[in-house]
Design a protein around this motif. Structure first.
Motif, PDB file in Angstrom:
ATOM      1  N   PRO A 157       6.264   4.759   5.812  1.00 11.11           N
ATOM      2  CA  PRO A 157       5.032   4.463   5.089  1.00 11.11           C
ATOM      3  C   PRO A 157       4.763   3.001   4.757  1.00 11.11           C
ATOM      4  N   PRO A 158       5.632   2.022   5.089  1.00 13.03           N
ATOM      5  CA  PRO A 158       5.210   0.639   4.848  1.00 13.03           C
ATOM      6  C   PRO A 158       3.891   0.308   5.539  1.00 13.03           C
ATOM      7  N   THR A 175       0.836  -1.190   0.000  1.00  9.81           N
ATOM      8  CA  THR A 175       0.000   0.000   0.000  1.00  9.81           C
ATOM      9  C   THR A 175       0.873   1.242   0.000  1.00  9.81           C
ATOM     10  N   ALA A 176       0.660   2.124  -0.937  1.00 14.55           N
ATOM     11  CA  ALA A 176       1.474   3.331  -1.040  1.00 14.55           C
ATOM     12  C   ALA A 176       1.039   4.336   0.004  1.00 14.55           C
ATOM     13  N   PRO A 177       1.964   5.249   0.397  1.00 12.69           N
ATOM     14  CA  PRO A 177       1.576   6.305   1.326  1.00 12.69           C
ATOM     15  C   PRO A 177       0.491   7.177   0.715  1.00 12.69           C
ATOM     16  N   GLN A 178      -0.445   7.585   1.543  1.00 11.25           N
ATOM     17  CA  GLN A 178      -1.542   8.372   1.037  1.00 11.25           C
ATOM     18  C   GLN A 178      -1.163   9.843   0.930  1.00 11.25           C
ATOM     19  N   ALA A 179      -1.807  10.517   0.015  1.00 13.62           N
ATOM     20  CA  ALA A 179      -1.706  11.966   0.002  1.00 13.62           C
ATOM     21  C   ALA A 179      -2.468  12.499   1.195  1.00 13.62           C
ATOM     22  N   PRO A 180      -2.195  13.765   1.607  1.00 17.54           N
ATOM     23  CA  PRO A 180      -2.833  14.286   2.813  1.00 17.54           C
ATOM     24  C   PRO A 180      -4.341  14.126   2.834  1.00 17.54           C
ATOM     25  N   GLY A 181      -5.006  14.324   1.712  1.00 13.53           N
ATOM     26  CA  GLY A 181      -6.456  14.236   1.700  1.00 13.53           C
ATOM     27  C   GLY A 181      -6.995  12.836   1.816  1.00 13.53           C
ATOM     28  N   ASP A 182      -6.115  11.810   1.700  1.00 11.46           N
ATOM     29  CA  ASP A 182      -6.576  10.427   1.740  1.00 11.46           C
ATOM     30  C   ASP A 182      -6.627   9.857   3.146  1.00 11.46           C
ATOM     31  N   ILE A 183      -6.065  10.550   4.124  1.00 15.96           N
ATOM     32  CA  ILE A 183      -6.021  10.030   5.478  1.00 15.96           C
ATOM     33  C   ILE A 183      -7.425  10.108   6.084  1.00 15.96           C
ATOM     34  N   GLY A 184      -7.871   8.962   6.617  1.00 15.16           N
ATOM     35  CA  GLY A 184      -9.249   8.894   7.049  1.00 15.16           C
ATOM     36  C   GLY A 184      -9.529   9.580   8.370  1.00 15.16           C
TER      37      GLY A 184
END
Length: 342
Positions: free
Chosen positions: A298-299, A8-17
């Protein structure tokens, strides 16, 4: 650092739940993260330019993003992340390997200057290359300000406690260095199909590395060294009593009466082990004064860090507020006092 199975790739800031705000007077906003994997974008560019790596072929966790890192740190109340500098690829000559290390370290050094107090880093040592290790320590610590070193738990069957590593350990001992450890490319022969290395083989490799440091006398010969074990120390806390019972049957033997002393030569990070079942064992083996906060980002994807592993630490019924304060920042400041002035 999980291998290919955890992609799973690190999320962009807006993807963090999770967007749970931390109050400014909450001790959690002073967290210090000792387990943060950093693949410098500058290194990826260099590797592509030199035909060493193709970014599309690299694991997704190598797509480190500065804005996403800072966003996750703000979300979890992390004041400072200490970076483990990653470099992937097989190098055919010493000059290329040194240049690879220089590019990655210089990028880490520039990042810590650009965001003073938010980032620090460990400079790598290499179990199979003493000369490059010495250069990395000098360049990383003396010129760029690294707060310690990082090392794999094993490389090609050589573990951290191998007596052949004594020369570099002696140099690090003179510096009273902190050595952050992590498994990578471990032997998985005989493992059940479908079980990725980070589920159990990484933990076993960490345990074997710790045992090699104990059994081969590295901890005794170099008393000023301090080792950070990832993922709660692997299986070491859980099997501590077995080492006490069977220590004299090991080769070299271990004095059962010294096992608890050896356990307190290590620090243990919280990357994934904190739970109502695991925490009591870790506390019994190490005490709250030897545990450090680690995100393994980010792993470990941002949503897991924000929604699962960090809340697990904050709500763990085995921990009180004082113990959480030690784990979140107090122990790291004592271990790495340079962070206090960052």
């Amino acid at each position: 650092m999980p291998q290919a199975a955890e992609t799973t790739a690190p999320q962009a800031p807006g993807d963090i739940g999770l967007r749970t705000a931390l109050s400014t007077d909450d001790a959690r906003h002073e967290r210090i993260d000792v387990h943060h994997h950093y693949t410098a974008p500058e290194w990826v560019q260099w590797a592509e330019k030199n035909g060493i790596a193709d970014r599309d072929g690299l694991p997704p966790w190598t797509r480190w993003d500065e804005a996403a890192a800072l966003d996750l740190m703000d979300l979890t109340g992390t004041r400072t992340s200490i970076l483990t500098v990653a470099m992937l690829g097989r190098f055919q000559d010493a000059a290329t390997r040194k240049e690879s290390t220089r590019v990655a370290l210089d990028a880490a050094g520039e990042l810590t200057v650009r965001h003073s107090g938010r980032f620090a880093f460990f400079t790598p040592v290499f179990l199979d290359d003493a000369e490059l290790s010495r250069w990395s320590v000098t360049h990383g610590m003396d010129r760029l300000g690294a707060v310690g070193v990082s090392a794999r738990t094993s490389t090609g069957g050589t573990y951290l406690g191998d007596p052949g590593l004594d020369p570099i350990m002696a140099e690090l001992d003179e510096r009273a260095a902190v050595i952050s450890t992590h498994p990578m490319q471990v032997n998985t022969s005989g493992a059940p199909e479908g079980v990725p290395p980070f589920v159990c083989d990484f933990l076993m490799d960490t345990t074997r590395a710790a045992l090699s440091l104990i059994m081969n006398g590295t901890l005794d010969r170099f008393p000023r060294l301090t080792f950070i074990l990832p993922h709660g120390g692997g299986y070491l806390p859980y099997i501590a009593s077995r080492i006490e019972v069977f220590g004299r049957q090991l080769v070299p033997a271990v004095d059962p009466g010294r096992v608890r002393d050896y356990l307190h030569r290590f620090y243990y990070d919280t990357a994934a082990p904190m739970s109502p079942s695991a925490t009591p064992t870790l506390l019994a083996a190490a005490g709250s004064s030897r545990i450090l906060y680690g995100s393994d980002w980010p792993p470990t994807p941002a949503r897991v860090v924000a929604d699962v592993t960090t809340p697990a630490l904050d709500t763990d019924p085995a921990l009180g507020d004082e113990e959480r304060g030690h784990i979140n920042h107090g122990n790291a400041l004592r271990l790495l006092p340079a962070l206090a002035s960052a």
